[in-house]
Design an enzyme around this catalytic site. Structure first.
Site: not given
Ligand code: VGL
Ligand code: ZN
Length: 247
Positions: A51, A91, A95, A124, A149, A194
């Site tokens: 991510d 997302h 979401h 986000h 994802k 994540c």
């Molecule tokens: C993440 C919060 C929501 C991450 C993703 O990548 O850690 N954190 N979505």
């Molecule tokens: Zn997220």
């Protein structure tokens, strides 16, 4: 196939020897941390870059403090790897993990979802937006796969392996197994969400798992970072630094 089996055996023997050495060194001084061998980065290792997207970097809607600092570190580490995969938080609009989808709720509150507690986030990484794009400084031309994802409206997915219902696979386990991968090195954003969930699921799937601490940055919500490291240690996930791979 015979050659591969021979390599397996050699790795097993090397592992057993290392364990014996650690056991001997540890006798009578249980508190001391065993000296670990340099992690083996070969064709059976994969770098999982989690991510590293605009929304998680400064200026993004869910910015992780100094999130962009991981970029040069990851670029350098990745040069050592034959196998690189990326995850991409992806997302839908509206979401279920967004606070804005729950009237009266604010970002960073936790609510009960059908699959368990869910932290609510600012909107986000919405599919197709600039915020969902990878940081432009990432230099990973040899990356082989992108696992998206969190694309089901009613299920979040911190992990690159299994969604938040803890049942729905993303396909990454099968992909890595079919390719003969034994070892997963996890980097990216955010350490306590994540990266943590991805590393834990990698370990649970049977991969030898390492997290490169200085190639990650954390959100750290109500002690989440300390808990993440404790939970990862419980699963024998190794916590290393980029210098352990680059030196
Ligand atoms: C993440 C919060 C929501 C991450 C993703 O990548 O850690 N954190 N979505
Ligand atoms: Zn997220």
């Amino acid at each position: 196939m015979a050659g591969r089996l021979r390599i397996d055996r050699r790795e097993l023997i090397a592992g057993a020897t290392a364990l014996t050495a650690v056991a001997a060194a540890g006798a009578g001084k249980a508190q001391e941390k065993p000296v670990q061998d340099k992690p083996v980065i070969d064709e059976r290792a994969v770098l999982i870059v989690v991510d590293v997207q605009n929304d998680f970097c400064p200026g993004g809607s869910l910015a992780v403090a100094r999130g962009d600092e991981v970029v040069p570190v990851i670029n350098a580490i990745a040069k050592r790897f034959a196998n690189v995969v990326l995850t991409q938080d992806w997302h839908t609009r509206g979401h279920a993990s967004f606070a804005s989808s729950h009237p009266g709720r604010k970002p960073f509150e936790t609510i009960a979802m059908s699959y368990g507690p869910q932290v609510l986030w600012p909107e986000h990484c919405v599919q197709g937006t600039k915020g969902a794009e990878f940081h432009s400084g990432l230099d990973l031309p040899h990356a082989q796969t992108i696992i998206r994802k969190g694309y089901r409206r009613h299920i979040d997915s911190y992990s690159g392996f299994v969604e938040a219902d803890r049942q729905t696979p993303t396909g990454l386990t099968g992909y890595l197994r079919e390719r003969g991968i034994l070892r997963a090195i996890v980097v990216g954003l955010a350490t306590d969400f994540c990266v943590n969930w991805t590393a834990q699921d990698a370990a649970k799937a049977g991969f030898e798992t390492l997290v490169v601490e200085d190639a990650c940055r954390a959100i750290d919500l109500n002690g989440s970072l300390a808990k993440a490291w404790a939970d990862m240690a419980e699963l024998d996930i190794q916590r290393i630094n980029a210098s352990d791979l680059l030196g």
